[in-house]
Design an enzyme around this catalytic site. Structure first.
Site, PDB file in Angstrom:
ATOM      1  N   ARG A 156       0.676  -1.349  -0.316  1.00 61.05           N
ATOM      2  CA  ARG A 156      -0.253  -0.123  -0.231  1.00 61.05           C
ATOM      3  C   ARG A 156       0.777   1.197  -0.499  1.00 61.05           C
ATOM      4  O   ARG A 156       1.934   1.146   0.794  1.00 61.05           O
ATOM      5  CB  ARG A 156      -0.758  -0.046   1.194  1.00 61.05           C
TER       6      ARG A 156
ATOM      7  N   GLU B 171      -4.383   8.461  -4.608  1.00 58.83           N
ATOM      8  CA  GLU B 171      -4.535   7.190  -5.456  1.00 58.83           C
ATOM      9  C   GLU B 171      -5.805   7.654  -5.773  1.00 58.83           C
ATOM     10  O   GLU B 171      -7.149   7.668  -5.561  1.00 58.83           O
ATOM     11  CB  GLU B 171      -4.424   5.615  -5.583  1.00 58.83           C
TER      12      GLU B 171
ATOM     13  N   HIS C  36      -1.854   0.515  -9.418  1.00 61.53           N
ATOM     14  CA  HIS C  36      -2.252  -0.433  -9.112  1.00 61.53           C
ATOM     15  C   HIS C  36      -3.205  -1.238  -9.322  1.00 61.53           C
ATOM     16  O   HIS C  36      -4.742  -2.524  -8.814  1.00 61.53           O
ATOM     17  CB  HIS C  36      -3.289   0.775  -8.106  1.00 61.53           C
TER      18      HIS C  36
END
Ligand SMILES: NC(=O)c1ccc[n+]([C@@H]2O[C@H](COP(=O)([O-])OP(=O)(O)OC[C@H]3O[C@@H](n4cnc5c(N)ncnc54)[C@H](O)[C@@H]3O)[C@@H](O)[C@H]2O)c1
Length: 319
Positions: free
Chosen positions: A235, A264, A283
């Site tokens: 993360r 993000e 991601h």
């Protein structure tokens, strides 16, 4: 009577949707904003909601008394207040075994892309700079040291693949014994700094917790070799991004492969974007077709099972 399940658009894969539509009454929220979710959950007396990265927090749980199950379409649970869910007697499910192979393969893609400067070499061909190759040294990964931070499902799958490439694999994970690591040919590292000093590649596979937040900061980057690369598949906030920018500007490390960022999507003028030695993906580590289908199928089945009162293997906050 069929249970009420809420999906948030864009939804999970069609195989999961089809299973849920067959076995429950499915409603669709147009987006994952808090007000939208509270309204849709209450209007439809929703018993289970499936989330991917949408936040499910105390405010939603306080406002939605029909909610019994939260299903995370993936592994990481940092978007769900699990403690609060337990207090509300809401079961939280995730899919621990849906995408670990995909994430491990993506990690290998970063290791190989960084070791051969694929991004920089690709640009040199496009920019009519063919012979700039003479000034560049790329490297083999065989015999190089890889430090895996977090030797869970994904970390172990990375270890197996890296060993097939001839890499020397070390891991930092206080919850896995030396004996267990030795069984899979991995050297246990007790102090993070010790591993950082020796590593040619460092790859992060820890969940985001209070302990792992900014676990890679200025001091840790200074411990790394100036020829080493950092990869983040966990993360974003596990890395202190300002410290990473500094470390790259000061040539304390050679480059980075980042599938996750602290915010993000990131802002367009993110300082890392001007750095050629950093490669990004949005991601998508766990987002192959195979992993998405597997995750959708496993989650939708376990949601229906748990609503029917059956035991499921992926209930994370047992109460
Ligand atoms: N990039 C992506 O698309 C993607 C996809 C799936 C998962 N992930 C992330 O990867 C993480 C790991 O997934 P997993 O399935 O391997 O989980 P896992 O629970 O199997 O493994 C996590 C490991 O981290 C270790 N750990 C926890 N805290 C630690 C600490 N402070 N220091 C060192 N080790 C620590 C645990 O002991 C465990 O072995 C997830 O939590 C998620 O955030 C990212």
């Amino acid at each position: 009577m069929k249970h009420n399940v809420l999906l948030i658009r864009p939804t999970i894969q069609p195989n999961g949707v089809a299973y849920l539509e067959e076995n429950s009454h499915v409603c669709y929220a147009p987006n994952g904003q808090k007000e939208t979710l509270i309204r849709y959950i209450n209007e439809n007396q929703t018993e289970a909601v499936i989330t991917r990265s949408e936040q499910i927090d105390k405010e939603i749980m306080d406002a939605c008394t029909s909610l019994k199950v939260i299903g995370q379409h993936g592994v990481g649970l940092d978007n769900i207040d699990v403690q609060e869910a337990t207090r509300h007697k809401i079961k939280v499910l995730n899919v621990p075994d849906g995408n670990y192979i995909s994430v491990a393969e993506h990690t290998m893609a970063f290791i190989l892309a960084l070791s051969r400067s694929l991004r920089i070499n690709d640009c040199s061909v496009r920019k009519d700079a063919w012979y700039s190759r003479e000034n560049r040294y790329t490297m083999e990964v065989c015999q190089k040291n890889l430090l895996i931070v977090g030797l869970g499902r994904i970390g172990r799958a990375v270890a197996k693949r890296a060993k097939a490439f001839g890499m020397q694999v070390m891991a930092y994970d206080g919850f896995v014994t030396k004996e267990d690591m030795e069984k899979i040919g991995v050297e246990k590292i007790d102090r993070l700094e010790e591993g950082l000093k020796r590593a040619d590649f460092v790859t992060l596979h820890v969940p985001l917790t209070k302990e792992t937040h900014c676990m890679m900061s200025a001091e840790q980057f200074r411990s790394m070799k100036d020829s080493a690369y950092i990869i983040n598949m966990g993360r974003g906030p596990v890395i202190d991004e300002e410290a990473l920018v500094q470390a790259l500007e000061n040539n304390e490390i050679a480059g980075a492969g980042l599938d996750v960022l602290s915010v993000e999507p990131p802002r367009a003028d993110h300082p890392l974007f001007s750095m050629d030695q950093v490669i990004f993906t949005p991601h998508i580590g766990g987002d192959t077709r195979e992993a998405k289908m597997r995750t959708s199928e496993l989650l939708s089945k376990s949601i229906i099972d748990v609503l029917d009162g059956q035991e499921v293997y992926n209930w994370v906050n047992k109460f």
